[in-house]
Motif scaffolding. Structure first.
Motif, short mmCIF file in Angstrom:
data_model
loop_
_atom_site.label_atom_id
_atom_site.label_comp_id
_atom_site.label_asym_id
_atom_site.label_seq_id
_atom_site.Cartn_x
_atom_site.Cartn_y
_atom_site.Cartn_z
N SER A 57 45.78 -4.30 98.69
CA SER A 57 46.86 -4.77 99.57
C SER A 57 48.16 -4.06 99.23
N THR A 104 41.25 -7.85 96.96
CA THR A 104 41.42 -7.05 98.17
C THR A 104 42.58 -6.07 97.95
N GLY A 148 41.53 -14.18 96.18
CA GLY A 148 41.37 -15.50 96.80
C GLY A 148 42.07 -15.61 98.13
N GLU A 149 42.83 -16.68 98.28
CA GLU A 149 43.56 -16.92 99.52
C GLU A 149 44.61 -15.82 99.72
N PRO A 150 44.60 -15.16 100.88
CA PRO A 150 45.58 -14.09 101.12
C PRO A 150 47.01 -14.61 101.03
N GLU A 151 47.87 -13.85 100.39
CA GLU A 151 49.29 -14.21 100.30
C GLU A 151 50.01 -13.71 101.55
N GLU A 152 50.92 -14.51 102.05
CA GLU A 152 51.65 -14.15 103.26
C GLU A 152 52.46 -12.87 103.12
N ASP A 164 45.17 -8.57 96.03
CA ASP A 164 45.20 -9.95 96.49
C ASP A 164 43.87 -10.61 96.10
N LYS A 200 36.59 -9.92 93.12
CA LYS A 200 36.71 -10.33 94.52
C LYS A 200 38.15 -10.17 95.05
#
Length: 87
Positions: free
Chosen positions: A25, A23, A41-45, A39, A21
């Motif tokens: 990036s 992405t 889970g929660e996208p990193e800034e 990336d 799962k």
């Protein structure tokens, strides 16, 4: 101990990332091309998602290989990965 494998096969890389799962990036503001990352889970800034076509274009232009581990030492699915030079 589980070992890491290296590949340049786009289908294998995409399958490995999607199974976890992830992405495709790149590091935001990393210049033309960019520095690739996955990336989870929660996208990193610090990261911005890119389309697969862009991801693999950068991958080829910068002559990278994908180092990855399928299973962790405990037998669970591993997310260990690293982009390394082919040479």
């Amino acid at each position: 101990m589980s070992s890491a494998r290296q590949t340049t096969d786009h289908d294998a890389i995409r399958r490995w990332i999607e199974e976890r799962k992830g992405t495709p990036s790149r590091v935001r503001d990393s210049g033309s091309g960019g520095i690739l990352r996955v990336d989870f889970g929660e996208p990193e800034e610090a990261l911005e998602p890119v389309e697969w076509e862009v991801f693999f274009d950068i991958f080829e232009k910068t002559d990278l290989a994908f180092l990855h581990q399928d299973k962790a030492e405990d037998g669970n699915m591993s997310r260990f990965n690293k982009f390394v030079s082919r040479s």
